[in-house]
Design a protein around this motif. Structure first.
Motif, PDB file in Angstrom:
ATOM      1  N   SER A  34      -5.256  11.178  28.850  1.00 56.59           N
ATOM      2  CA  SER A  34      -6.603  11.494  29.327  1.00 56.59           C
ATOM      3  C   SER A  34      -7.187  12.702  28.623  1.00 56.59           C
ATOM      4  N   LEU A  35      -6.339  13.611  28.089  1.00 57.63           N
ATOM      5  CA  LEU A  35      -6.857  14.813  27.458  1.00 57.63           C
ATOM      6  C   LEU A  35      -6.977  14.701  25.950  1.00 57.63           C
ATOM      7  N   GLY A  36      -5.994  14.141  25.284  1.00 57.83           N
ATOM      8  CA  GLY A  36      -6.027  14.180  23.834  1.00 57.83           C
ATOM      9  C   GLY A  36      -6.236  12.859  23.149  1.00 57.83           C
ATOM     10  N   MET A  37      -6.071  11.754  23.853  1.00 55.79           N
ATOM     11  CA  MET A  37      -6.102  10.467  23.185  1.00 55.79           C
ATOM     12  C   MET A  37      -7.101   9.506  23.811  1.00 55.79           C
ATOM     13  N   ALA A  38      -8.090  10.052  24.524  1.00 54.84           N
ATOM     14  CA  ALA A  38      -9.065   9.192  25.196  1.00 54.84           C
ATOM     15  C   ALA A  38      -9.882   8.421  24.175  1.00 54.84           C
ATOM     16  N   ASN A  39     -10.108   7.140  24.472  1.00 57.38           N
ATOM     17  CA  ASN A  39     -11.005   6.328  23.654  1.00 57.38           C
ATOM     18  C   ASN A  39     -12.341   6.275  24.384  1.00 57.38           C
ATOM     19  N   TYR A  40     -13.241   7.131  23.970  1.00 60.02           N
ATOM     20  CA  TYR A  40     -14.501   7.252  24.700  1.00 60.02           C
ATOM     21  C   TYR A  40     -15.400   6.039  24.536  1.00 60.02           C
ATOM     22  N   SER A  41     -15.096   5.185  23.603  1.00 59.68           N
ATOM     23  CA  SER A  41     -15.894   3.955  23.483  1.00 59.68           C
ATOM     24  C   SER A  41     -15.691   3.054  24.691  1.00 59.68           C
ATOM     25  N   GLU A  42     -14.596   3.266  25.422  1.00 61.67           N
ATOM     26  CA  GLU A  42     -14.287   2.462  26.600  1.00 61.67           C
ATOM     27  C   GLU A  42     -14.501   3.230  27.897  1.00 61.67           C
ATOM     28  N   ILE A  81     -24.287   3.911  25.210  1.00 59.08           N
ATOM     29  CA  ILE A  81     -24.272   2.775  24.287  1.00 59.08           C
ATOM     30  C   ILE A  81     -25.536   1.942  24.458  1.00 59.08           C
ATOM     31  N   GLU A  82     -25.937   1.721  25.705  1.00 63.49           N
ATOM     32  CA  GLU A  82     -27.128   0.920  25.977  1.00 63.49           C
ATOM     33  C   GLU A  82     -28.385   1.587  25.426  1.00 63.49           C
ATOM     34  N   GLN A  83     -28.485   2.907  25.590  1.00 62.66           N
ATOM     35  CA  GLN A  83     -29.653   3.642  25.096  1.00 62.66           C
ATOM     36  C   GLN A  83     -29.749   3.574  23.571  1.00 62.66           C
ATOM     37  N   LEU A  84     -28.627   3.772  22.910  1.00 58.02           N
ATOM     38  CA  LEU A  84     -28.644   3.787  21.447  1.00 58.02           C
ATOM     39  C   LEU A  84     -28.896   2.394  20.857  1.00 58.02           C
ATOM     40  N   THR A  85     -28.449   1.381  21.535  1.00 63.80           N
ATOM     41  CA  THR A  85     -28.654   0.018  21.018  1.00 63.80           C
ATOM     42  C   THR A  85     -30.043  -0.523  21.345  1.00 63.80           C
ATOM     43  N   GLU A  88     -23.937  -2.169  18.849  1.00 57.53           N
ATOM     44  CA  GLU A  88     -22.901  -1.713  19.776  1.00 57.53           C
ATOM     45  C   GLU A  88     -21.640  -1.324  19.028  1.00 57.53           C
ATOM     46  N   ALA A  89     -21.331  -2.063  17.977  1.00 53.63           N
ATOM     47  CA  ALA A  89     -20.122  -1.770  17.195  1.00 53.63           C
ATOM     48  C   ALA A  89     -20.225  -0.389  16.542  1.00 53.63           C
ATOM     49  N   ASN A 106     -17.706   2.646  17.455  1.00 52.38           N
ATOM     50  CA  ASN A 106     -16.907   3.195  16.359  1.00 52.38           C
ATOM     51  C   ASN A 106     -16.992   4.716  16.325  1.00 52.38           C
ATOM     52  N   ILE A 107     -18.199   5.255  16.534  1.00 57.41           N
ATOM     53  CA  ILE A 107     -18.374   6.709  16.566  1.00 57.41           C
ATOM     54  C   ILE A 107     -17.615   7.309  17.749  1.00 57.41           C
ATOM     55  N   LEU A 108     -17.801   6.724  18.935  1.00 63.06           N
ATOM     56  CA  LEU A 108     -17.166   7.269  20.134  1.00 63.06           C
ATOM     57  C   LEU A 108     -15.645   7.167  20.075  1.00 63.06           C
TER      58      LEU A 108
END
Length: 338
Positions: free
Chosen positions: A18-26, A34-38, A45-46, A50-52
């Motif tokens: 949760s602290l060092g390996m979070a995948n913020y895309s999920e 994601i919705e705002q940017l798309t 979305e990809a 990918n950035i997150l």
């Protein structure tokens, strides 16, 4: 014992994840971003995922936010950390080195050169240290992990992703402060996009360029109400029965100087009685210290809303101007000696 060890290991791995390996895309909170940017900014979305996915949680970012100097240092200690000879002389040197650029900015925006220099001096020691935090990590950590200010930093994360596209930056490679501010002038992404300016006329905005930073600081202050030629702050004396109720939260001027006098606060500098001001009180080992902060003081506080910050900038600006004048006088004397 084996069951306890397995349970401990499981909790530890969960914490590390949760602290060092979070995948913020999920991350659940990422869905809105994601919705705002798309839907509004033309990202796929990809691309956003990918950035997150490259962002990592950094506990030190959260720790730094919780232990910011404005929160933890007394006014005496905070003031001493900036009003030191090296910082003052550095400001005088900055005025001398960029005399032409500062004069142009002052003429265009009405912001005194010493105030611009003081902000740059407090923020990055005149560009000497612009931060080594990974901006994507910082903004993602604060956006998704900060207990109170997540909404603000989610907005800044969105602005940062847009800024990276506009500037042609790789989002995962930008460095700045632990709060996500960048450049000599330490602008947050939203301010970088809206208030940073091309000061040197080369067709691009680069806040690691001193000239762009100088003009951008001035533009920022004007945007937040800077009034050319107006007073910033004055020391105040108080009567024994001063009305403490007028010192509430915030720095936006809320009473006229005349009204404050009726409540026991008296400017030590001659100012118009109808000018609006805010009483600023510092209280620590040096005892009570009272000031009246005017509209320009409030403008400085839009950089950082803490009274300690705004006052440190103002006092540093005054000392920089004095040090610069002494340097100029010494140069004139040296030239005049046969």
């Amino acid at each position: 014992m084996r069951k306890i060890f397995i349970l401990f290991t499981s909790v530890l791995l969960t914490s590390i994840s949760s602290l060092g390996m979070a995948n913020y895309s999920e991350h659940p909170k990422a869905a809105k971003l994601i919705e705002q940017l798309t839907s509004s900014h033309g990202f796929s979305e990809a691309e956003v995922r990918n950035i997150l996915s490259k962002a990592q949680t950094e506990q030190r970012i959260l720790d730094s936010m919780a232990n910011a100097a404005e929160k933890t240092k007394t006014w005496t200690a905070y003031r001493k950390s900036f009003l030191v000879p090296t910082r003052v002389n550095g400001g005088a040197t900055f005025l001398q080195k960029y005399a032409g650029e500062l004069a142009a900015a002052e003429q265009r925006y009405g912001v005194p050169r010493q105030v611009i220099a003081a902000i740059v001096g407090v923020e990055t020691n005149y560009g000497g240290y612009t931060g080594k935090a990974n901006v994507l990590n910082a903004l993602a950590t604060l956006a998704f992990e900060h207990p109170r200010r997540g909404k603000f930093f989610q907005s800044e994360l969105l602005e940062f992703i847009l800024l990276c596209r506009e500037q042609g930056w790789a989002a995962s490679e930008r460095l700045g402060s632990y709060a996500g501010a960048m450049g000599i002038s330490q602008f947050m992404p939203s301010n970088y996009r809206r208030l940073a300016v091309d000061g040197n006329g080369d067709g691009r905005i680069d806040l690691h360029n001193p000239v762009d930073a100088i003009h951008s600081v001035a533009n920022y202050l004007v945007h937040h109400g800077w009034q050319a030629g107006a007073v910033v702050a004055t020391r105040a004396s108080v009567s024994r029965d001063f009305d403490a109720s007028v010192i509430g939260k915030g720095l936006k001027p809320n009473y006229s100087v005349g009204e404050l006098a009726q409540r026991g606060y008296f400017s030590q500098q001659s100012v118009q009685q109808d000018m609006r001001a805010r009483v600023v009180r510092f209280n620590d080992e040096d005892g009570d210290e009272f000031w009246l902060g005017f509209d320009n003081f409030y403008s400085i506080s839009r950089y950082n809303p803490r009274s300690k910050y705004a006052m440190a900038v103002y006092l540093l600006s005054e000392e920089i101007l004095q040090a610069y004048a002494k340097k100029q006088l010494s140069r004139l004397r040296a030239v005049s000696i046969p």
